[in-house]
Motif scaffolding. Sequence first.
Motif, short mmCIF file in Angstrom:
data_model
loop_
_atom_site.label_atom_id
_atom_site.label_comp_id
_atom_site.label_asym_id
_atom_site.label_seq_id
_atom_site.Cartn_x
_atom_site.Cartn_y
_atom_site.Cartn_z
N LYS A 53 0.89 -1.30 0.04
CA LYS A 53 -0.03 -0.04 0.02
C LYS A 53 1.07 1.29 0.00
O LYS A 53 0.66 1.96 -0.85
CB LYS A 53 -1.03 0.24 1.17
N SER A 54 1.73 1.32 1.06
CA SER A 54 2.57 2.76 1.09
C SER A 54 3.73 2.82 0.07
O SER A 54 3.95 3.87 -0.50
CB SER A 54 3.25 2.62 2.41
N ILE A 231 -12.11 2.06 -3.95
CA ILE A 231 -11.26 1.29 -3.17
C ILE A 231 -10.48 0.24 -4.14
O ILE A 231 -10.97 -0.56 -4.75
CB ILE A 231 -12.09 0.71 -1.82
N MET A 232 -9.06 0.13 -3.85
CA MET A 232 -8.39 -0.94 -4.41
C MET A 232 -7.78 -1.73 -3.12
O MET A 232 -7.15 -1.31 -2.38
CB MET A 232 -6.98 -0.32 -5.15
N VAL A 233 -7.99 -3.13 -3.31
CA VAL A 233 -7.48 -4.11 -2.29
C VAL A 233 -6.50 -4.64 -2.64
O VAL A 233 -6.26 -5.26 -3.89
CB VAL A 233 -8.56 -5.04 -1.95
N LEU A 234 -5.31 -4.58 -1.97
CA LEU A 234 -4.03 -5.28 -2.38
C LEU A 234 -3.40 -6.18 -1.37
O LEU A 234 -3.80 -6.30 -0.26
CB LEU A 234 -2.93 -4.08 -2.49
N ARG A 235 -2.76 -7.34 -1.99
CA ARG A 235 -2.21 -8.50 -1.38
C ARG A 235 -0.93 -8.83 -1.97
O ARG A 235 -0.94 -9.25 -3.14
CB ARG A 235 -3.08 -9.61 -0.97
N ASN A 236 0.12 -8.75 -1.08
CA ASN A 236 1.45 -9.45 -1.52
C ASN A 236 2.02 -8.69 -2.90
O ASN A 236 2.13 -9.25 -3.82
CB ASN A 236 1.46 -10.94 -1.89
N GLY A 237 1.69 -7.39 -2.88
CA GLY A 237 2.02 -6.62 -4.30
C GLY A 237 1.31 -6.67 -5.20
O GLY A 237 1.46 -5.85 -6.38
N LYS A 238 -0.06 -7.26 -5.43
CA LYS A 238 -0.79 -7.32 -6.33
C LYS A 238 -2.17 -6.89 -6.09
O LYS A 238 -2.69 -7.10 -4.98
CB LYS A 238 -0.83 -8.81 -6.84
N THR A 239 -3.02 -6.50 -7.23
CA THR A 239 -4.32 -5.98 -7.12
C THR A 239 -5.34 -7.25 -6.74
O THR A 239 -5.17 -8.21 -7.63
CB THR A 239 -5.02 -5.19 -8.11
N VAL A 240 -6.12 -7.31 -5.70
CA VAL A 240 -6.69 -8.23 -5.47
C VAL A 240 -8.36 -7.91 -5.96
O VAL A 240 -9.08 -8.64 -6.64
CB VAL A 240 -7.13 -8.56 -4.01
N GLU A 241 -9.00 -6.61 -5.80
CA GLU A 241 -10.01 -6.22 -6.22
C GLU A 241 -9.92 -4.67 -6.38
O GLU A 241 -9.44 -4.16 -5.51
CB GLU A 241 -11.12 -7.02 -5.32
N TYR A 242 -10.84 -4.24 -7.35
CA TYR A 242 -10.83 -2.70 -7.49
C TYR A 242 -12.24 -2.25 -8.02
O TYR A 242 -12.57 -2.98 -8.95
CB TYR A 242 -9.62 -2.28 -8.42
N GLY A 243 -12.70 -1.34 -7.21
CA GLY A 243 -14.12 -1.12 -7.52
C GLY A 243 -14.57 0.07 -6.78
O GLY A 243 -13.66 0.65 -6.04
N THR A 244 -15.73 0.62 -6.95
CA THR A 244 -16.22 1.68 -6.06
C THR A 244 -16.40 1.33 -4.57
O THR A 244 -16.35 0.21 -4.40
CB THR A 244 -17.83 2.00 -6.53
N ALA A 245 -16.35 2.31 -3.65
CA ALA A 245 -16.41 2.03 -2.25
C ALA A 245 -17.52 1.25 -1.96
O ALA A 245 -17.41 0.11 -1.17
CB ALA A 245 -16.40 3.35 -1.72
#
Length: 544
Positions: A53-54, A231-245
């Motif tokens: 994230k950061s 909102i974009m959900v990240l895990r292990n440096g990759k995008t898990v999910e990306y959509g409206t809040a």
Amino acid sequence: MHEALLAVRDLKIEAKIYPQGEAPRDVTIVDGVSFKLQKGKVLGLIGESGAGKSTVGLSALGYGRGGIRITGGEVLLNGQDILKLGKNGLRSLRGAKVCYVAQSAAAAFNPAHRLGEQVIEASVEHGIMSREEARERATYLFRVLGLPNPESFGERYPHQVSGGQLQRAMTAMALCPNPELIVFDEPTTALDVTTQIDVLAAIKHAIEETGVAALYITHDLAVVAQVADDIMVLRNGKTVEYGTARQIIEAPKEDYTKALVSVREMQHEEAADQTKPLLKLDNISAAYSNVVQVLFNVSMHLPKGQTLAIVGESGSGKSTLARVITGLLPPSEGKIVFEGEDLPKALAQRTREQLRRIQMIYQIADTAMNPRQTVRDIIGRPLTFYYGMHGRKKTERVAELLDQIEMGPQFLDRYPAELSGGQKQRVAIARALAAKPDLILCDEPTSALDPLVAEGILKLLMRLQAETEISYVFITHDIAIVRAIADSVAVMHRGRLVRFGPKHVALSPPFDDYTDLLLKSVPEMRIGWLEEVLKTRRMESAGN
């Protein structure tokens, strides 16, 4: 749709690691992340520690910290790839067009200079406005951010304001040069829940007032739901999910996102009989250096095999009470009764058996472990101290304890640096369990952990309690945790007990003013919650 203010395309970021006894090698920590951000909009970046994230957020400033290198992709600000700007180009960008708000405001300000001068510094240095114009803008922002006496607030030094006010001052510093983009990096994580709401509301209002775009980095989905458009959900440096809040909160598609959304749903049914105390605190008062009184006539009790949650904001006396129970801070008045017997007030006066029966788990596992000792040594120490165990017998017992905390004997010879945050906290729990105590004091043991990891620790503690009838005093400022684990609840405020009783009584109205504020300040994972809370507060203020 207008061209995006910020467009990140196929971002790849690498870091060099130096494994013990091996050659250095490159690892990918952000892998192919892409997103767009329009002017005046907020994108929330969510995920656990190490998700990237950061790292992604800082790439918007063309910045790779701690040896991190941006090795692929584009970061386009108004169509210009900032990764190709060079040092001078980036220097003119940072603090002018793109600004950053860190987690710790205290570390961002120079204690020797007044706040106002620091807030306007970037605006003046970059030649964006004159000193007089910058001062006017700072005063305007202090007002927008709800700071007291906006005309004279800048005259204060950092140590003369509260943590929440300092965090808002840092937001003013980021907004002062009229940037196009602000990166908020966990700006409310270090704050009390009651303060967090004020700062969150101030940030949201300031974004709406100024029309700045923002990346909002956090591991708390309930918080980001109040300010983000997407909102974009990240895990292990990759995008898990990306959509409206709204879609992420109300209709998540991926299993990992669903787990994040449901993390606060853990519930614990309180014990019916809470009358026979294992631990009883009777009119406890305490002072530091016999001068500063921090506890005032506090009385409460905890039965065997149950959990007492002590809640309140920073400075309420929660951790001080734990120090009194352990004997680290002898009370000036009152007594501590443990299974019907008065406990000596000071640690040095207690017997080894009395010490064994009360153990402690700390907030930051790192600071409570010797980095040069292996897991075998850390968990084994109380086995030797209390039971005289050595050799194979001791190793077998350490392995049993590792099984009990769901880790296993493969961790015996690892050092703390080779463990994740959650694993370190599990080792701290195993070390406490090694003494076979009757009571464990848990001082915010999950507050430094990601939500899913924290939930795993709470479930572990509840399972161990069901198996061993151990009692917990659980110190926290998180009401969601209280609902999840407590049998009884004590609410502390400025060193005084303002509420105590079984959970269903303590968390049911009518409330005193402070408990009411505390309960209303816990973010709920739904869109529009922040607006409802602020509206209720305004109506209550008008009615008073």
